[in-house]
Design an enzyme around this catalytic site. Sequence first.
Site, mmCIF file in Angstrom:
data_model
loop_
_atom_site.group_PDB
_atom_site.id
_atom_site.type_symbol
_atom_site.label_atom_id
_atom_site.label_comp_id
_atom_site.label_asym_id
_atom_site.label_seq_id
_atom_site.Cartn_x
_atom_site.Cartn_y
_atom_site.Cartn_z
ATOM 1 N N HIS A 47 8.079 -27.161 4.997
ATOM 2 C CA HIS A 47 7.473 -27.917 5.082
ATOM 3 C C HIS A 47 7.189 -28.275 3.363
ATOM 4 O O HIS A 47 6.510 -28.756 2.611
ATOM 5 C CB HIS A 47 6.645 -28.604 5.901
ATOM 6 N N LYS A 95 -13.061 0.085 -4.866
ATOM 7 C CA LYS A 95 -14.555 0.343 -4.103
ATOM 8 C C LYS A 95 -15.593 1.270 -4.997
ATOM 9 O O LYS A 95 -16.950 1.083 -4.853
ATOM 10 C CB LYS A 95 -13.935 1.899 -3.033
ATOM 11 N N GLU A 108 0.748 -1.084 0.053
ATOM 12 C CA GLU A 108 0.271 -0.278 -0.214
ATOM 13 C C GLU A 108 0.979 1.463 0.061
ATOM 14 O O GLU A 108 0.462 2.574 -0.081
ATOM 15 C CB GLU A 108 -1.018 0.990 1.166
HETATM 16 C C1 F6R Z 1 -5.855 1.827 3.387
HETATM 17 C C2 F6R Z 1 -5.933 0.666 4.141
HETATM 18 C C3 F6R Z 1 -6.735 -0.346 3.824
HETATM 19 C C4 F6R Z 1 -8.476 0.322 4.097
HETATM 20 C C5 F6R Z 1 -9.536 -1.038 3.975
HETATM 21 C C6 F6R Z 1 -10.795 -1.455 4.851
HETATM 22 O O1 F6R Z 1 -5.596 3.136 3.848
HETATM 23 O O2 F6R Z 1 -5.603 0.284 4.174
HETATM 24 O O3 F6R Z 1 -6.549 -1.689 3.629
HETATM 25 O O4 F6R Z 1 -8.074 -0.068 5.606
HETATM 26 O O5 F6R Z 1 -9.786 -0.732 2.808
HETATM 27 O O6 F6R Z 1 -11.100 -0.207 5.079
HETATM 28 P P1 F6R Z 1 -11.750 0.809 6.009
HETATM 29 O O7 F6R Z 1 -10.109 0.293 6.730
HETATM 30 O O8 F6R Z 1 -11.882 2.148 5.887
HETATM 31 O O9 F6R Z 1 -12.708 -0.302 6.931
#
Ligand code: F6R
Length: 357
Positions: free
Chosen positions: A257, A351, A241
């Site tokens: 293993h 998203k 990330e």
């Molecule tokens: C972004 C990050 C992602 C979010 C994930 C879930 O910084 O670390 O891994 O954590 O997309 O989103 P939230 O945390 O808002 O539920």
Amino acid sequence: MKNPIDLNKVEKILANDPGGMLKALWNLPEQCEEALTIGRGVQVPPDYKAVSNIVITGLGGSAIGGDFLRLYVNDKLGIPVVVNRDYILPKFIDNKTLLFAVSYSGNTEETLSAYSQAREMGAKIIALTNGGKLRAMAEQDGAPVIVVPAGISPRAATGFLLIPTLAVLESLGLIADLTEEMNDLTATLRNLREQLDFSLPIQRNLAKQIAQRFFGKIPVIWAASGNTEVVATRWKGQINENAKAPAYWNVFPELNHNEIVGFEEPVELLEQLEIVILRDKDDHPRVQRRMDISQEIIKDVVSGVTEVWSSGEGRLSKLFSLAYIGDHVSVYLAAMYGIDPTPVKNIDFLKNKLAQG
Ligand code: F6R
């Protein structure tokens, strides 16, 4: 391949971090203290104590705290702890389940789906979020909501997304008083942040040195099952990330293993692997021996092997200290690639597309 940015040029590191990921890292000890205060202030119904299992449901940066919790309470709680990273919850969940629904944004669709299921299954739910739909749903349902401050990436909010859950277990009497453990944690992190700070030259900064080894290579993180494994996933996720680069992980003894056999071909690809072994004095003695022997097997085949040791006394310190080094490595690696660590455009793209139906 790009020319790497020189990690001794402090102004270049800062120029590549407009979102302030390094500042968020620096603030982690204070974040942990604030998170404890927030968690201890939560009103939890007394019947939440009568539980036979604990589930943490969340994704990405909001799920990793669940893994920390699972490992932290492993030798302290006589009930199972499960981390769920999916739309769907396991069938065993019922009114004897304490379920933390964790989403920093409060809008992660998998977590919202799991939350709704948990309601139907009668679980004792606590929402942990900054807001969004999760907060609205939980407030409407009368479930306790732990609200943590906004303004940082979920992956920089591990203190906020873990410590309140521990504080809830503390106030329910399920685990012992956290004060000593937390004092050790914040002291360890304060000490470590001085050693990992961007102002220090490469020769005196372990995180910069590892970032240099990772540059242009494929990082592979190995750790101990049931102990530092969560940190290996953390290193991988942070490299993905923050540095927008691939990384892989595995655990001992399982990797002895299967994975350990795969170091013969293709030679050119193996030469691109840069291995980090996360080490902790509490690892099982036979696992420690396995780590030593495995290095002998691979050291002449791969690009390099580095051992990184935990620090601090308590369990949280040991896990967080290793994670904290990895967090810094990932930001320095991002800097070397000339990449801003904060935006996660592929996650946002997914998203947004999914939100369209
Ligand atoms: C972004 C990050 C992602 C979010 C994930 C879930 O910084 O670390 O891994 O954590 O997309 O989103 P939230 O945390 O808002 O539920």
